[in-house]
Design a protein around this motif. Structure first.
Motif, mmCIF file in Angstrom:
data_model
loop_
_atom_site.group_PDB
_atom_site.id
_atom_site.type_symbol
_atom_site.label_atom_id
_atom_site.label_comp_id
_atom_site.label_asym_id
_atom_site.label_seq_id
_atom_site.Cartn_x
_atom_site.Cartn_y
_atom_site.Cartn_z
ATOM 1 N N MET A 1 -6.660 -10.486 2.693
ATOM 2 C CA MET A 1 -6.688 -9.104 3.167
ATOM 3 C C MET A 1 -8.100 -8.728 3.577
ATOM 4 N N ALA A 2 -8.227 -8.112 4.735
ATOM 5 C CA ALA A 2 -9.534 -7.641 5.183
ATOM 6 C C ALA A 2 -10.046 -6.575 4.221
ATOM 7 N N ASP A 3 -11.353 -6.464 4.118
ATOM 8 C CA ASP A 3 -11.961 -5.495 3.217
ATOM 9 C C ASP A 3 -11.675 -4.079 3.709
ATOM 10 N N PRO A 4 -11.004 -3.238 2.914
ATOM 11 C CA PRO A 4 -10.724 -1.865 3.349
ATOM 12 C C PRO A 4 -11.977 -1.079 3.691
ATOM 13 N N LEU A 5 -13.091 -1.402 3.041
ATOM 14 C CA LEU A 5 -14.321 -0.658 3.297
ATOM 15 C C LEU A 5 -14.878 -0.923 4.692
ATOM 16 N N ASP A 6 -14.418 -1.991 5.339
ATOM 17 C CA ASP A 6 -14.853 -2.304 6.702
ATOM 18 C C ASP A 6 -13.863 -1.817 7.754
ATOM 19 N N ASN A 7 -12.836 -1.122 7.342
ATOM 20 C CA ASN A 7 -11.781 -0.671 8.251
ATOM 21 C C ASN A 7 -12.325 0.401 9.199
ATOM 22 N N PRO A 8 -12.233 0.228 10.516
ATOM 23 C CA PRO A 8 -12.726 1.245 11.443
ATOM 24 C C PRO A 8 -11.930 2.553 11.384
ATOM 25 N N THR A 9 -10.751 2.519 10.773
ATOM 26 C CA THR A 9 -9.960 3.742 10.614
ATOM 27 C C THR A 9 -10.414 4.544 9.399
ATOM 28 N N LEU A 10 -11.308 3.990 8.598
ATOM 29 C CA LEU A 10 -11.816 4.682 7.421
ATOM 30 C C LEU A 10 -13.108 5.415 7.776
ATOM 31 N N HIS A 11 -13.083 6.737 7.654
ATOM 32 C CA HIS A 11 -14.262 7.541 7.968
ATOM 33 C C HIS A 11 -15.391 7.208 6.990
ATOM 34 N N PRO A 12 -16.637 7.195 7.447
ATOM 35 C CA PRO A 12 -17.755 6.832 6.560
ATOM 36 C C PRO A 12 -17.885 7.726 5.329
ATOM 37 N N ARG A 13 -17.351 8.950 5.391
ATOM 38 C CA ARG A 13 -17.480 9.879 4.261
ATOM 39 C C ARG A 13 -16.155 10.054 3.523
ATOM 40 N N ALA A 14 -15.211 9.153 3.718
ATOM 41 C CA ALA A 14 -13.873 9.344 3.164
ATOM 42 C C ALA A 14 -13.805 9.135 1.660
ATOM 43 N N LEU A 15 -14.655 8.278 1.114
ATOM 44 C CA LEU A 15 -14.482 7.817 -0.261
ATOM 45 C C LEU A 15 -15.488 8.435 -1.215
ATOM 46 N N THR A 16 -15.021 8.662 -2.435
ATOM 47 C CA THR A 16 -15.906 9.032 -3.532
ATOM 48 C C THR A 16 -16.137 7.790 -4.397
ATOM 49 N N VAL A 17 -16.887 7.957 -5.459
ATOM 50 C CA VAL A 17 -17.128 6.852 -6.391
ATOM 51 C C VAL A 17 -15.805 6.336 -6.947
ATOM 52 N N ARG A 18 -14.858 7.241 -7.198
ATOM 53 C CA ARG A 18 -13.549 6.840 -7.739
ATOM 54 C C ARG A 18 -12.866 5.827 -6.835
ATOM 55 N N GLU A 19 -12.849 6.091 -5.517
ATOM 56 C CA GLU A 19 -12.145 5.202 -4.597
ATOM 57 C C GLU A 19 -12.931 3.915 -4.313
ATOM 58 N N ARG A 20 -14.212 3.930 -4.569
ATOM 59 C CA ARG A 20 -15.021 2.720 -4.371
ATOM 60 C C ARG A 20 -15.010 1.809 -5.591
ATOM 61 N N ALA A 21 -14.493 2.315 -6.700
ATOM 62 C CA ALA A 21 -14.472 1.533 -7.932
ATOM 63 C C ALA A 21 -13.425 0.428 -7.843
ATOM 64 N N PRO A 22 -13.593 -0.650 -8.612
ATOM 65 C CA PRO A 22 -12.677 -1.800 -8.536
ATOM 66 C C PRO A 22 -11.228 -1.460 -8.868
ATOM 67 N N GLY A 23 -10.979 -0.453 -9.700
ATOM 68 C CA GLY A 23 -9.608 -0.180 -10.113
ATOM 69 C C GLY A 23 -8.787 0.640 -9.147
ATOM 70 N N PHE A 24 -9.356 1.078 -8.027
ATOM 71 C CA PHE A 24 -8.610 1.904 -7.091
ATOM 72 C C PHE A 24 -7.489 1.088 -6.441
ATOM 73 N N LYS A 25 -6.307 1.691 -6.313
ATOM 74 C CA LYS A 25 -5.132 0.972 -5.817
ATOM 75 C C LYS A 25 -5.077 0.992 -4.290
ATOM 76 N N TRP A 26 -5.675 -0.024 -3.688
ATOM 77 C CA TRP A 26 -5.579 -0.177 -2.249
ATOM 78 C C TRP A 26 -4.213 -0.768 -1.887
ATOM 79 N N HIS A 27 -3.652 -0.314 -0.785
ATOM 80 C CA HIS A 27 -2.400 -0.879 -0.300
ATOM 81 C C HIS A 27 -2.648 -2.288 0.252
ATOM 82 N N SER A 28 -1.568 -3.023 0.434
ATOM 83 C CA SER A 28 -1.675 -4.416 0.868
ATOM 84 C C SER A 28 -2.401 -4.567 2.198
ATOM 85 N N TYR A 29 -2.189 -3.616 3.112
ATOM 86 C CA TYR A 29 -2.779 -3.732 4.448
ATOM 87 C C TYR A 29 -3.845 -2.661 4.673
ATOM 88 N N ALA A 30 -4.541 -2.280 3.610
ATOM 89 C CA ALA A 30 -5.529 -1.210 3.717
ATOM 90 C C ALA A 30 -6.699 -1.584 4.626
#
Length: 299
Positions: A1-30
């Motif tokens: 799976m491609a890294d969700p943090l590199d997704n061009p559909t993800l706005h640079p300011r979309a995530l907080t520390v919670r979503e950047r943490a390892p336990g966040f539930k990313w979808h299979s094709y995030a």
């Protein structure tokens, strides 16, 4: 799976520390540019850092949900992506509990946002996974083809570590009484298709409101205008066929282009930038939809 943090559909300011943490539930094709999760995080996760957050959310809710109150000053809102509370609907065990794309909370209100973007928007809202392999698709004795029990709905039984789901019992307060009637093999369960995902969002919002003593709740479904006809019709069918008349104004569909227009009216440069980011992603990934806006369904 491609890294969700590199997704061009993800706005640079979309995530907080919670979503950047390892336990966040990313979808299979995030990591895909077509990811509904990435687009929802961009649309509503980014909003958390904008000064226009509260007035933009309230303008969106007033636009979509009948009866949402106009106020001289908006309430303060929090937005929690991928929110789960398995105990609310008795969704304990190994299977996926209801996960709200964006849970919006004020001091006295709760709104669950169910977001679709590309491929999932084409298919519409999700149905019950028990059908057709484990369930015959009707509500009544004989429908449990996996375990051969007499349950009217096999989800109301324990199965391994999966707790009996509370959907039917909680729904009696909100849903039309005829959907609870005993069915036979020639009938179709009212919650088998797209109503299933909408039902879970609705009961989640209703249960949060009751638990936390909030006076108002709602569900907002949202997707690109290109697929509005499919998604809006499924929401309209849920309102018409599932909900009691007094509660039909508690769920609605709007398209993402309308949301972008609302962001523009906030008269804030960062809100306008987010609106243009969302429009560019829709144009690039989904393509242009019908220029006609979709009005929220009436009661």
């Amino acid at each position: 799976m491609a890294d969700p943090l590199d997704n061009p559909t993800l706005h640079p300011r979309a995530l907080t520390v919670r979503e950047r943490a390892p336990g966040f539930k990313w979808h299979s094709y995030a990591g895909s540019p077509r990811s509904s999760q990435a687009f929802c995080l961009s649309a509503f996760g980014t909003l958390r850092s904008l000064s226009a957050r509260d007035r933009a959310l309230e303008a969106l809710f007033r636009h979509a949900l009948p009866g949402f109150p106009p106020r001289r000053r908006p309430r303060r809102w929090s937005i929690l992506p991928e929110a789960e509370s398995p105990e609310l609907l008795s969704e304990l065990g190994t299977q996926q509990a209801t996960s709200i794309d964006a849970l919006c909370l004020s001091s006295d209100e709760v709104v669950c946002i169910e977001s679709k973007f590309a491929t999932d928007a084409q298919h519409g809202f999700g149905g019950c996974s028990q059908f057709p392999k484990a369930c015959a698709g009707f509500r009544g004795p004989g429908s449990d083809i996996a375990k051969q029990t007499d349950a009217w709905c096999r989800l109301e039984n324990w199965e391994g570590h999966r707790s009996p789901r509370a959907y039917w019992s909680l729904g009696k307060r909100w849903f039309r009484p005829e959907i609870f009637n005993r069915q036979t093999a020639s009938d179709v369960c009212a919650l088998r298709g797209a109503n299933y995902q909408l039902m879970r969002n609705f009961l989640f919002a209703a249960s949060i409101a009751e638990r936390d003593k909030k006076s108002r709740f709602g569900v907002l479904a949202i997707g690109p205008r290109k697929y509005a006809s499919v998604l809006a019709e499924q929401v309209a069918a849920f309102r018409r066929d599932i909900l009691l008349p007094d509660f039909r104004g508690l769920i609605a569909f709007v398209d993402y282009e309308e949301y972008a227009d609302i962001l523009d009216t906030a008269n804030a440069p960062d809100a306008a930038e987010l609106a243009e980011f969302l429009r560019e992603r829709i144009r690039h990934v989904v393509g242009r939809g019908d220029a006609k806006r979709h009005a929220p369904a009436s009661n």
